[in-house]
Design a protein around this motif. Structure first.
Motif, PDB file in Angstrom:
ATOM      1  N   SER A 641       0.795  -1.280  -0.027  1.00 14.24           N
ATOM      2  CA  SER A 641      -0.071   0.088  -0.181  1.00 14.24           C
ATOM      3  C   SER A 641       0.779   1.018  -0.104  1.00 14.24           C
ATOM      4  O   SER A 641       0.621   2.349  -0.940  1.00 14.24           O
ATOM      5  CB  SER A 641      -0.724   0.042   1.246  1.00 14.24           C
ATOM      6  OG  SER A 641      -1.675   1.093   1.249  1.00 14.24           O
ATOM      7  N   GLN A 642       1.861   1.337   0.859  1.00 16.37           N
ATOM      8  CA  GLN A 642       2.865   2.468   0.923  1.00 16.37           C
ATOM      9  C   GLN A 642       3.360   2.642  -0.387  1.00 16.37           C
ATOM     10  O   GLN A 642       3.642   3.630  -0.911  1.00 16.37           O
ATOM     11  CB  GLN A 642       3.841   2.311   2.035  1.00 16.37           C
ATOM     12  CG  GLN A 642       4.777   3.177   2.391  1.00 16.37           C
ATOM     13  CD  GLN A 642       3.983   4.716   2.631  1.00 16.37           C
ATOM     14  OE1 GLN A 642       2.960   4.747   3.357  1.00 16.37           O
ATOM     15  NE2 GLN A 642       4.095   5.921   1.927  1.00 16.37           N
ATOM     16  N   SER A 644       2.478   1.714  -3.394  1.00 19.84           N
ATOM     17  CA  SER A 644       1.437   2.211  -4.492  1.00 19.84           C
ATOM     18  C   SER A 644       1.235   3.813  -4.298  1.00 19.84           C
ATOM     19  O   SER A 644       1.193   4.353  -5.034  1.00 19.84           O
ATOM     20  CB  SER A 644       0.262   1.498  -4.090  1.00 19.84           C
ATOM     21  OG  SER A 644      -0.786   1.582  -4.851  1.00 19.84           O
ATOM     22  N   GLN A 645       1.076   4.027  -2.920  1.00 14.48           N
ATOM     23  CA  GLN A 645       0.996   5.545  -2.528  1.00 14.48           C
ATOM     24  C   GLN A 645       2.082   6.369  -3.269  1.00 14.48           C
ATOM     25  O   GLN A 645       1.614   7.280  -3.788  1.00 14.48           O
ATOM     26  CB  GLN A 645       0.537   5.810  -1.226  1.00 14.48           C
ATOM     27  CG  GLN A 645      -0.751   5.034  -0.740  1.00 14.48           C
ATOM     28  CD  GLN A 645      -0.742   5.372   0.807  1.00 14.48           C
ATOM     29  OE1 GLN A 645      -0.123   6.139   1.471  1.00 14.48           O
ATOM     30  NE2 GLN A 645      -1.899   4.871   1.459  1.00 14.48           N
TER      31      GLN A 645
END
Length: 1293
Positions: A641-642, A644-645
């Motif tokens: 998730s990190q 991707s962000q």
């Protein structure tokens, strides 16, 4: 008073308690008793619950019962007086009744009664309060004796309110306390005396005669070894600071400052060294920090009220503070150990030096601080600079231990002019003086050399206190202060220092011993702020010496080279670093500040940053698609998730960088070449929808970007795909038809007074910006109007076709019934039609597809009132007046002196609208200019004078013949090619300055023909190759022209006949000329596969240049086409004759695919660049209005200034560009803006600049009057402009 019982008294006491309880916080927060009284007196203005208090209700009821009948009688008297003829308003009646009531006997008796009962109630409450307080004190004494051995105090800066502790404090009692505070007294006695002192109101204590003695004793007692005792003294000081006026707190402050000064100077006290640091677990250090913090808290509060007191109080506070900060230890007995000065302790409790910021903010206190620093305490500045130098030396040897406690004070000094006057400074053990620039260079070096700090993330704030971050913040603030930045930052030495590590990195060497990614990010932030200001941008682009030959070594070039290497991953030193994308983004942001300006893009264009950014964006997009979908419960969810962000943020950052290329015409061409314009517009719309700022360094919104993009066909399509147009039209409809949803029904909308309501003005201007001809052609071409039989009231328009259908062409009852505000909405549509039809191509397109003029005429016909069979009168209302104006505007061609437009407003007279309305053609003669019709054009043939446009006398005739003879003689000399061109141009300029009107008619024809013929005989003057053309009239006769071209021919012939330039049969001749031109140009066109309608087939608009030339040639089709064939070989033809380069094979294929004409990406680009340099106020006005100069200039040039200039000025515009070169097209536009400067500034204030520029003709502008100004522009800019204009062609390979 007899009727006032004890029960009534108890009730009234309860009411007063409720009132005081409600306002307790406001009163206790007052700095003095006077302020508390002011709060109570103005309670009705500040407390929304004022009329709900029981005490207020009681007073209102009592007043009503006592004075109600009398007030009614007085009101009746005033009313009767008014009926008898005395004019008086409502306010006057109230004043009269109030005055009479206050003078009455009943009022005085009521006030006496209320005063007596209130005295009784208040005395009773005070007595009860004192009894309760006495019991509380006895109880507290018992508790104090029980806990005396284990007593501990609260934080020293806490202060108990003495508002509810009021009692008489006599002089004898204070003397007793003084005796009890003597160090020889028992500890319990001293505690009790101090407790009594703290419980007393500070104002009573400070007003006693023995206060000076008490103050001295308290100061001495601060050194008492008993921590409880010294803390209680600090608490008394804190209470004094909180509750006493300045003249009292000043004495406490100065005493405390003197105590600390003596404390630091005393050898008996152990002051820690720098290497040992401050041990906050040490009780002595804790007490010292408490005292410093108390002093610092008062420093931060004092500026809020010291302006209300004599200046001497402030001076004493400032001087005692500076005296404390300049304390120096005698370190002769200390070897290589630095004892901490007071400034270090202040830095610990106030890291940001907030107190100094507040002291320097107001001129009142700043003047005093700077005066004392200059006269008595300059050593404090010297120490601050010395500390920075020592810290830098330690950083270079990698032994840095201390903090930069003085950097914040230096920042505040540099911001202000008087502070900068304190420099240069002489330092110990250093040759020479330290100047402002030396200090800035030192700060920059500190960023590079200071120890590494934690990585920059949103979650950590540690970096805010790192030396590099603190220094960076100082430089950021200096950048934001223009005068300070010019004096301190904008010079080559500072820029070279900022860029030195970047130089080293590009050479492959280490930037500096400690240079980190974070340091580079800090430097990029400083450079971005410098580039966002005009003076800083010029310094980066050209250096301090703008005439320097080493342009490639300026700051902008170095930054661009470094940014390109970062994007291309051509620097290995940071490879693999997690901070690398942030470093890239920071430096691209600097480039963005540069290339988003016309002059900046000119400098950076060779680096092809748009290609590198687009390549990085495409790579990032592919990475974001490959990120695996997180599985619930997996340990990798958070990391994925990190990641991707981070990738999405980097991609958005790159899109933002690409988007800012659209800020200039040439930049928009580069953006469209990348193929990312649709994604950029979607990104822009998403930010717009979220109400996010375009750029943190930009003051204004998205208007200029949208205007630039909408000036091109591809831009209009991209705006439509992004949803921007849909959102804009939906917002417009909501304001126009529905109103805001958040307005309550109890407040109905006001009836609009202006034709376009203020709530719709923003949407109206946005549509005007959006609907340029290239954009509107893509949005409505070949699309029929819906023309539904029924429209739902909930049916909201979403596109331009819907706006035309629902607001402009209201040709059915269904459309009219679908509008809640028919008149207002239709006027909005007619105003919009009036503006967009000022672009003649747009007018012809709407006329060809929707027969706009026929619709307007039919509407006027329906607005006729038949009073009898022979008498028909038009109903004059807002719509009929607006339609009449639009009909005249779209059907009559001419400059400011050639046509008369009827006003949109009614006159205050018996005949409010004297202008005749009509429902069929031709137009009434009153709209045709008498000047042109009466002047006519007389054909006066002579041996040398060929048909001038004005009648001339015999003497003038001979002068005209002489001047023309000289010019024609120049055209016959061809021995030295360059020399005769210069002579011809010199003679032409002379004629334009002296007698411009003679350059017209057949004289102009002969001049143009011969000059162009001679130019084409010189290979060096021919830009395009010769093209063989053999078609005859018979070959092209059966070819068809577009409906737009056909309507344009009719308009041209109508205008030419009005000017007496064309005769019957001219329509067929012009048709043949245009057909020949289309075939001739088609031979030089390339095939294009594009989804843009603009690029499919022939030129989409009318050929206004050919039409103008046909009129100049007096309708001679052979001369016209022969001239065009020769003229097409010259560079000037590319910029005057727009269809010349439509999908031309001479242009690069990516330029052709973009659909952007060289007039836009070259001419208007330089117009904006010169406008910023020559007329900065006008340039700023455009940006404030959210409108781009390029769009209106493109419209002027495309239609050869038809409807904006009179015919003679159009001839002069064309002749000037042909004789003097295509760059004069740019200079003429700049001259027009110079002519309109005051009008532009005025209409910027009224927020209708784009409407003014599009609708209004150029009144009073004559090309000849600005020739000297244009010659100056030529001297300054010709080299750059012509070089850029010659570079539009595809280079031979």
């Amino acid at each position: 008073m007899a009727s006032f019982s004890s029960e009534d008294q108890a009730v009234l006491q309860a009411m007063l308690r409720q009132l005081f309880q409600s306002v307790k916080e406001k009163i206790t927060g007052a700095p003095s008793l006077e302020c508390a009284e002011e709060i109570l007196l103005h309670l009705e203005e500040t407390d929304e619950n004022f009329h709900n208090y029981e005490f207020v209700k009681y007073l209102r009821q009592h007043i009503g019962n006592t004075l109600g009948s009398m007030i009614e009688e007085e009101m009746e008297k005033c009313t009767s007086d008014q009926n008898q003829g005395e004019e008086c308003g409502y306010d006057t009646v109230v004043q009269q009744v109030t005055k009479r009531t206050q003078e009455s006997k009943e009022y005085k008796e009521m006030m006496h009664y209320l005063k007596n009962i209130m005295i009784a109630v208040v005395e009773s409450m005070i007595n009860k309060f004192e009894e309760d307080e006495t019991r509380n004190q006895e109880r507290q004494k018992k508790i104090q004796k029980e806990k005396s051995r284990s007593y501990r105090t609260d934080n020293c800066s806490d202060s108990d309110s003495s508002f509810n502790q009021s009692y008489k404090f006599c002089q004898g009692k204070l003397q007793l306390i003084l005796d009890q505070l003597d160090p020889g007294q028992p500890k319990e006695v001293r505690y009790e005396a101090l407790q009594t002192l703290c419980s007393a109101p500070p104002s009573d204590v400070l007003n006693c005669e023995n206060w000076t003695t008490l103050c001295e004793k308290l100061t001495v007692s601060l050194s008492d070894p008993d921590p409880v005792f010294s803390d209680r003294i600090l608490k008394f000081c804190a209470q004094t600071f909180s509750l006493s006026p300045l003249h009292m707190t000043k004495e406490v402050y100065t005493s405390l400052a003197k105590y600390l000064e003596s404390y630091f100077l005393s050898r008996e006290n152990h002051i820690p060294t720098l290497s040992a640091g401050v041990d906050i677990t040490n009780p002595n250090m804790t007490r010292l920090l408490k005292k410093v913090r108390l002093l610092n808290e008062y420093q931060k509060e004092a500026p809020s009220f010291w302006i209300r007191h004599p200046e001497k109080y402030m001076e004493e506070i400032v001087e005692s503070t500076l005296s404390l900060l300049t304390v120096k230890h005698d370190q002769s007995h200390v070897v290589s150990q630095k004892i901490l000065d007071p400034i270090y302790f202040f830095a610990l409790v106030d890291t940001k030096a907030v107190w100094f910021k507040k002291w320097m903010h107001a001129h009142y206190s700043r003047t005093t601080v700077l005066r004392l620093l200059e006269k008595k305490y300059k050593s404090l500045i010297t120490t601050a600079i010395q500390q920075c130098v020592q810290y830098f030396e330690l950083c270079k040897t990698r032994k840095a231990e201390e903090t930069l406690g003085h950097s914040k004070h230096c920042r505040r000094l540099l911001i202000y002019k008087q502070g900068r006057k304190l420099f240069p400074i002489k330092l110990k053990n250093k040759k020479g003086l330290v100047s402002l620039v030396d200090l800035i260079v030192l700060f920059i070096q500190l960023i590079y050399y200071s120890p590494s700090c934690p990585k920059m993330t949103s979650a950590t704030h540690a970096e805010n206190y790192s030396p590099a971050s603190m220094v960076t913040e100082v430089l950021w603030i200096l950048c934001d202060q223009k005068e300070c930045a010019v004096e301190c930052l904008y010079n080559n030495i500072v820029i070279e220092t900022l860029l030195q590590p970047i130089h080293n990195l590009m050479k492959g060497t280490e930037a500096s011993p400690n240079c980190s990614e974070t340091a580079l990010i800090h430097i990029a932030g400083i450079l971005a702020r410098i580039a966002s200001v005009e003076e800083g941008l010029i310094l980066l682009l050209y250096g301090a010496n703008m005439n320097s030959s080493q342009e490639s070594s300026t700051g902008a070039h170095i930054i661009a080279q470094f940014s390109k290497k970062l994007l291309d991953e051509d620097i290995s030193i940071f490879s693999g670093s997690q901070m690398l994308p942030v470093v890239k983004g920071a430096f691209i942001s600097v480039c963005r500040q540069i290339y988003s300006t016309c002059e900046g893009l000119q400098v950076l264009i060779t680096y092809n940053l748009h290609e590198s950014i687009a390549k990085a964006w495409k790579k990032t997009s592919l990475l974001s698609e490959r990120i695996p979908t997180p599985v619930e419960g997996s340990d990798s969810v958070s990391s994925v998730s990190q990641e991707s962000q981070n990738i999405m943020a980097w991609g958005d950052n790159l899109l933002d960088d690409l988007l800012h290329f659209a800020a200039t015409p040439k930049g928009l061409l580069l953006l469209q070449r990348t193929g990312a314009i649709n994604e950029c517009m979607t990104f822009m719309f998403n930010r717009y929808a979220k109400k996010l700022q375009v750029n943190r360094h930009k003051k204004f919104g998205y208007g200029v970007l949208v205007t630039q993009v909408a000036s091109t066909a591809a831009g209009g399509v991209a705006l439509k795909k992004s949803g921007f147009i849909n959102e804009l039209i939906t917002e417009l409809w909501s304001n126009l038809e529905y109103g805001r949803d958040d307005v309550r029904v109890t407040h109905p909308r006001t009836t609009p007074v202006d034709p376009i309501d203020r709530s719709c003005q923003k949407s109206f201007l946005a549509l005007v910006n959006l609907l340029s001809y290239p954009a509107i052609y893509e949005l409505i071409r070949n699309q029929d109007l819906p023309n539904k039989t029924e429209y739902s009231l909930r049916e909201v328009p979403t596109c331009v076709i819907d706006i035309i259908d629902r607001l402009i062409i209201l040709n059915s009852e269904a459309k009219i019934r679908s509008l809640f505000n028919y008149e207002q909405s239709h006027i909005f549509g007619l105003r919009l039609l009036s503006v967009i039809c000022c672009d003649l191509d747009t007018l012809l397109l709407l006329e060809a597809q929707y027969q706009v003029s026929e619709m307007l005429l039919n509407a006027q016909e329906e607005n006729i009132l038949e009073t009898s069979e022979s008498n028909r009168d038009f109903i004059i209302d807002g719509l009929s007046v607006e339609r009449n104006h639009v009909l005249v505007r779209i059907n009559l061609v001419g400059g400011p002196l050639e046509r008369i437009l009827p006003p949109r407003i009614l006159e205050k007279s018996d005949n409010p609208y004297p202008w005749p309305m009509f429902s069929s053609y031709p137009l009434p003669n009153c709209y045709l200019s008498d000047i042109t019709r009466n002047a006519g054009i007389k054909q006066e043939m002579g041996p040398k004078n060929k048909n001038t446009i004005f009648c001339v006398s015999g003497a003038m005739q001979r002068s005209v013949n002489n001047d023309l003879g000289k010019l024609l003689l120049c055209l016959k000399i061809s021995d030295k090619q360059t020399e005769w061109i210069v002579n011809c141009r010199r003679q032409f300029c002379k004629m334009m300055k002296a007698k411009p009107d003679i350059i017209s008619g057949e004289a102009l024809v002969e001049l143009l023909e011969k000059f162009v013929l001679h130019l084409t005989e010189s290979p060096s003057e021919c830009y395009f190759p010769s093209v063989e053309y053999t078609a005859t009239d018979a070959n092209v006769k059966n070819e068809s022209l577009s409906s737009v071209q056909q309507l344009g021919i009719k308009m041209t012939v109508r205008y030419g006949k009005f000017l007496n330039l064309l005769k019957d049969g001219a329509e067929n001749d012009l048709t043949l000329v245009l057909k020949h031109c289309e075939r001739f140009l088609k031979q030089q066109q390339t095939s294009v596969k594009s989804s843009l309608l603009y690029l499919q087939g022939n030129y989409t608009g009318h050929d206004w240049f050919v039409s103008s030339l046909f009129m100049i040639m007096l309708g001679d089709k052979e001369k016209t086409f022969q001239f065009l064939r020769q003229f097409s070989r010259l560079l000037t033809s590319a910029f005057l004759w727009l269809p010349r380069l439509h999908i031309s094979s001479y242009l690069p294929i990516d330029t052709v695919d973009s659909g952007i004409h060289p007039v836009y990406f070259c001419s208007t680009h330089h117009i904006e660049m010169l406008l910023k340099a020559e007329l900065p106020l006008v340039f700023s006005a455009f940006h404030m209005s959210g409108f781009a100069p390029s769009q209106i200039c493109l419209q002027w040039i495309t239609q050869c200034f038809w409807n904006y200039l009179d015919w003679i000025e159009i001839c002069h515009y064309i002749a000037t560009c042909v004789f003097l070169g295509p760059d004069y097209q740019v200079y003429i536009c700049i001259a027009i803006f110079k002519h309109l400067q005051q009008d532009i500034l005025q209409h910027t204030q009224t927020q209708d600049l784009q409407v003014f520029l599009k609708e209004e003709a150029l009144h009073g502008f004559r090309v000849s009057e600005y020739f000297e100004y244009m010659e100056i522009l030529e001297q300054n800019y010709r080299t750059v402009l012509l070089r850029d204009m010659r570079n539009i062609r595809l280079q031979s390979t």
